[in-house]
Design a protein around this motif. Structure first.
Motif, mmCIF file in Angstrom:
data_model
loop_
_atom_site.group_PDB
_atom_site.id
_atom_site.type_symbol
_atom_site.label_atom_id
_atom_site.label_comp_id
_atom_site.label_asym_id
_atom_site.label_seq_id
_atom_site.Cartn_x
_atom_site.Cartn_y
_atom_site.Cartn_z
ATOM 1 N N ASN A 309 0.808 -1.229 0.000
ATOM 2 C CA ASN A 309 0.000 0.000 0.000
ATOM 3 C C ASN A 309 0.836 1.273 0.000
ATOM 4 O O ASN A 309 0.309 2.368 -0.134
ATOM 5 N N LYS A 310 2.162 1.124 0.164
ATOM 6 C CA LYS A 310 3.024 2.319 0.125
ATOM 7 C C LYS A 310 3.403 2.678 -1.311
ATOM 8 O O LYS A 310 3.981 3.731 -1.564
ATOM 9 N N LEU A 311 3.101 1.770 -2.236
ATOM 10 C CA LEU A 311 3.477 2.011 -3.637
ATOM 11 C C LEU A 311 2.476 2.944 -4.300
ATOM 12 O O LEU A 311 1.316 3.030 -3.883
ATOM 13 N N ASP A 312 2.935 3.627 -5.365
ATOM 14 C CA ASP A 312 2.009 4.436 -6.149
ATOM 15 C C ASP A 312 0.956 3.503 -6.739
ATOM 16 O O ASP A 312 1.256 2.353 -7.077
ATOM 17 N N PRO A 313 -0.291 3.987 -6.888
ATOM 18 C CA PRO A 313 -1.333 3.098 -7.424
ATOM 19 C C PRO A 313 -1.030 2.661 -8.856
ATOM 20 O O PRO A 313 -0.284 3.334 -9.571
ATOM 21 N N MET A 314 -1.642 1.538 -9.234
ATOM 22 C CA MET A 314 -1.413 1.009 -10.586
ATOM 23 C C MET A 314 -2.185 1.816 -11.617
ATOM 24 O O MET A 314 -3.323 2.202 -11.364
ATOM 25 N N ILE A 315 -1.562 2.027 -12.781
ATOM 26 C CA ILE A 315 -2.306 2.604 -13.898
ATOM 27 C C ILE A 315 -3.059 1.460 -14.589
ATOM 28 O O ILE A 315 -2.745 0.287 -14.371
ATOM 29 N N ASP A 316 -4.043 1.816 -15.414
ATOM 30 C CA ASP A 316 -4.858 0.782 -16.073
ATOM 31 C C ASP A 316 -3.995 -0.198 -16.859
ATOM 32 O O ASP A 316 -4.237 -1.390 -16.879
ATOM 33 N N GLN A 317 -2.947 0.347 -17.529
ATOM 34 C CA GLN A 317 -2.121 -0.519 -18.386
ATOM 35 C C GLN A 317 -1.428 -1.607 -17.560
ATOM 36 O O GLN A 317 -1.263 -2.732 -18.012
#
Ligand SMILES: Cc1cc2nc3c(=O)[nH]c(=O)nc-3n(C[C@H](O)[C@H](O)[C@H](O)COP(=O)(O)OP(=O)(O)OC[C@H]3O[C@@H](n4cnc5c(N)ncnc54)[C@H](O)[C@@H]3O)c2cc1C
Ligand code: FES
Length: 358
Positions: A309-317
Motif C-alpha cells: 500500500n506504500k506504492l504508487d497506485p497502478m495505472i490501467d495498463q
C-alpha cells in the motif's frame, strides 16, 4: 545469421503444478477443432478478447462454460463484455474471479480445477477441458540449444564482427549482446553492416572494399564490386561475464528481493529508478521482455503485504498487463512500474515464475 530478436511468440502457459501432463489433450491454448468441445464441461481462463469471444461462441457448443478471470475488469470490446455479463446473468455460463491454483484428474484427462479467490478461499470447479488465453510471450526455441551461449534471450558476440562463439554463426539485433549494447532499431542496422563485412571475409578469405553507395560508381552501376583489402581489423574485445548477485546491505537505500530458490538478496536502490532497473543493475535474472513498456508482464513480482500500500497506485495498463500473468496474487505488481523512493528502502519483493528468462 541469427536475427531472432527476443524469440517467437508462443502462448503464455498456465503455471500450475503438473499442468504439462494435460497439455494438448484437456489443457489447450488455442481452438483448432470446435467439435472437440461438444457436450464437454469447459473452463475458459483469461480476460481479453480471445477469452470472451470463445466463451460467447462455445457457450452454444459445450455442455457448460465456466469463465475465470483474475479480476472483474476485462480487456475486451465493450460489446463482448456486455454479452458475457448477459450470459452470466441469464445463468447460461458461470463467471468466477480469481486464479486456478491446482488441476484434478488422471492425466492427460482433466476432471476439475481448484479456483483460488482474491480473499484466499478455494473452490472446486468441474471441467473436462481448460482453454487458456493468457496472451503471448516470446521464446527463443531451438536456438537456445545451438551451444552458442544463448542464455537469458541473448547471444554473446564479438562486437566488431558480430560472430558468436562458434565460427560461421553470427547474430545481430536484440539477440546479440556485447558490452555497451543498446537495443535500438538503429543498432540492428549497424550490426548487420558489421556482420556483412565479417561474413564476406569469412566466406572469401579477404576483406571487402568499403564504399559509400552515394559515391561509388561501382555500386551505382550493375558491375560487380572489385575486391581489395581495405579495412584493418581491430583486436577482439572480451566477452561480458555474468556477475553474481550483489548482496550489499550497507547501502543507504535498498530493496530485498527473494529469488525463486527462496534466497533473499539486498540490492542497492537509487530513488527515481524502477524496481526493474534496480534488479537489472544488480544482474538479477528477470526476463523483462518489453524493457519497461508495461506490455509483457515478464517482470511480475509479489510485493510484501506490508509494503504494497506504500506504492504508487497502478495505472490501467499495469492492471491489464497483470491480467496476462500465470500466477496472480493480491499483491502482484510489475517491477518496471514500481518507482523506487527513499521511503521504500527495505521493501521486500519476491520474484515469480513469469520472470524466468528462457
Ligand atoms: C515496447 C518496445 C518499444 C520500443 N521502441 C523503440 C523505439 O522507439 N526506437 C527504437 O529504435 N527501438 C525501439 N525498441 C527496440 C526495437 O524494437 C528492437 O531493438 C528491434 O525491433 C530489434 O530488431 P530485431 O530484428 O533484432 O528483432 P525483432 O524485431 O524482434 O525481430 C525478430 C524476428 O525474428 C522472428 N523469430 C524469432 N525466433 C525465430 C525463430 N526461431 N525462427 C524464425 N523466426 C524467428 C520473430 O518472430 C521476429 O519477427 C522498442 C522495443 C520494445 C519492446
Ligand atoms: S518489463 Fe515488460 S511489463 Fe515490465
Amino acid at each position: 545469421m541469427v536475427a531472432a530478436g527476443a524469440g517467437c511468440f508462443t502462448p503464455r502457459k498456465l503455471a500450475v503444478d503438473g499442468a504439462t501432463a494435460y497439455e494438448g489433450t484437456s489443457l489447450l491454448y488455442s481452438v483448432k477443432n470446435i467439435e472437440q468441445f461438444l457436450g464437454k464441461r469447459l473452463l475458459i481462463l483469461g480476460g481479453g478478447d480471445s477469452a470472451l469471444d470463445w466463451t460467447i461462441a462455445l457457450e452454444q457448443v459445450a455442455s457448460r462454460v465456466t469463465m475465470v478471470h483474475r479480476r472483474d475488469v476485462f480487456r475486451a470490446t465493450p460489446e463482448s463484455v456486455e454479452q458475457v455479463h448477459q450470459l452470466a446473468r441469464a445463468g447460461r455460463i458461470d463467471l468466477h474471479f480469481g486464479s486456478i491454483c491446482a488441476l484434478k484428474g488422471d492425466a492427460p484427462n482433466l476432471s476439475g480445477a481448484v479456483l483460488s479467490g482474491s480473499d484466499g478461499s478455494t473452490t472446486g470447479l468441474d471441467c473436462d477441458i481448460i482453454l487458456v488465453f493468457f496472451g503471448l510471450t516470446n521464446k527463443l526455441g531451438p536456438i537456445s540449444e545451438w551451444h552458442i551461449g544463448a542464455a537469458e534471450d541473448e547471444i554473446p558476440v564479438d562486437p566488431i564482427t558480430m560472430q558468436t562463439r562458434k565460427a560461421g554463426i553470427y547474430a545481430v539485433g536484440d539477440i546479440a549482446q556485447y558490452p555497451g549494447k543498446l537495443k535500438l532499431i538503429v543498432s540492428g542496422f549497424s550490426e548487420a553492416a558489421l556482420m556483412g563485412r565479417a561474413v564476406y571475409e569469412y566466406l572469401r578469405g579477404e576483406k571487402p572494399r568499403f564504399q559509400y553507395s552515394t559515391h561509388s560508381h561501382a555500386m551505382q552501376s550493375s558491375e560487380p564490386i572489385p575486391h581489395a583489402a581495405y579495412i584493418e581489423a581491430e583486436p577482439l574485445q572480451a566477452m561480458p561475464s555474468t556477475m553474481a548477485l550483489q548482496t550489499d546491505p550497507t547501502k543507504v537505500t535498498y530493496v530485498l528481493v527473494t529469488d525463486l530458490a527462496g534466497n533473499e538478496h539486498s540490492l542497492p536502490a537509487k530513488p527515481g529508478r524502477t524496481l526493474l532497473e534496480i534488479m537489472d543493475a544488480a544482474k538479477v535474472p528477470v526476463k523483462g521482455s518489453c524493457f519497461g513498456a508495461c506490455n509483457c508482464s515478464t517482470c511480475h513480482v509479489y510485493v510484501d503485504e506490508a509494503w504494497f500500500n506504500k506504492l504508487d497506485p497502478m495505472i490501467d495498463q499495469e492492471q491489464e498487463a497483470l491480467d496476462q500473468v500465470s500466477t496472480p496474487k493480491p499483491f502482484s505488481r510489475l517491477a518496471c512500474q514500481i518507482e523506487f523512493r527513499q521511503e521504500l528502502s527495505g521493501m521486500k519483493v519476491k520474484l515469480t515464475v513469469d520472470t524466468i528468462p528462457d
